[in-house]
Design an enzyme around this catalytic site. Structure first.
Site, mmCIF file in Angstrom:
data_model
loop_
_atom_site.group_PDB
_atom_site.id
_atom_site.type_symbol
_atom_site.label_atom_id
_atom_site.label_comp_id
_atom_site.label_asym_id
_atom_site.label_seq_id
_atom_site.Cartn_x
_atom_site.Cartn_y
_atom_site.Cartn_z
ATOM 1 N N ASN A 182 46.833 51.289 -19.174
ATOM 2 C CA ASN A 182 47.900 51.339 -18.174
ATOM 3 C C ASN A 182 47.398 51.130 -16.744
ATOM 4 O OD1 ASN A 182 46.619 53.815 -18.110
ATOM 5 N ND2 ASN A 182 48.481 54.968 -17.700
ATOM 6 N N CYS A 183 46.168 50.700 -16.571
ATOM 7 C CA CYS A 183 45.608 50.443 -15.239
ATOM 8 C C CYS A 183 45.926 49.011 -14.813
ATOM 9 C CB CYS A 183 44.098 50.672 -15.277
ATOM 10 S SG CYS A 183 43.262 50.245 -13.743
ATOM 11 N N ASP A 184 46.531 48.849 -13.636
ATOM 12 C CA ASP A 184 46.893 47.521 -13.148
ATOM 13 C C ASP A 184 45.680 46.611 -12.997
ATOM 14 O OD1 ASP A 184 49.606 48.047 -13.041
ATOM 15 O OD2 ASP A 184 49.572 48.640 -10.929
#
Length: 114
Positions: free
Chosen positions: A9-11
């Site tokens: 979920n890390c951009d």
């Protein structure tokens, strides 16, 4: 083989994966939550990068643990990275002896494309 370490979920991790796919660069994805990184791996990364680059002082985990108040030494920071992988700046890309921390398209172009 190129390995990319991070969390789904890390951009920045998503941008890096998109870059690799767009440029047809094969990779192995390693999720910190599913496969935690140990002190030995961190020590090997620190041969190619420095603790200031690898240690994420801008994330929620750093603030939640109130690590700023502890004024950690580099050795203490390294121990925290092994204990709490969410303190590692993401993504960490490794290829041969190279370590690239964070999303940086210029570094990716210079170091990852043949």
């Amino acid at each position: 083989m190129l390995k990319i370490h991070g969390i789904k979920n890390c951009d920045s991790v998503r941008k890096a994966i998109k870059f690799l796919k767009t440029n047809d660069i094969s990779y192995e994805y390693i999720d910190f939550r599913e496969t935690p990184v140990d002190d030995m791996t961190i020590t090997s990364w620190l041969k190619s990068t420095d603790i200031k680059t690898l240690f994420n002082t801008r994330g929620t985990t750093y603030r939640t643990l109130k690590l700023k108040e502890l004024d950690l030494s580099d050795e203490e920071k390294q121990k925290w990275l092994a204990k709490e992988n969410m303190l590692i700046k993401r993504p960490v890309i490794t290829l041969d002896n190279k370590v690239i921390v964070g999303y940086n398209e210029v570094l990716y172009l210079d170091n990852l494309k043949n």
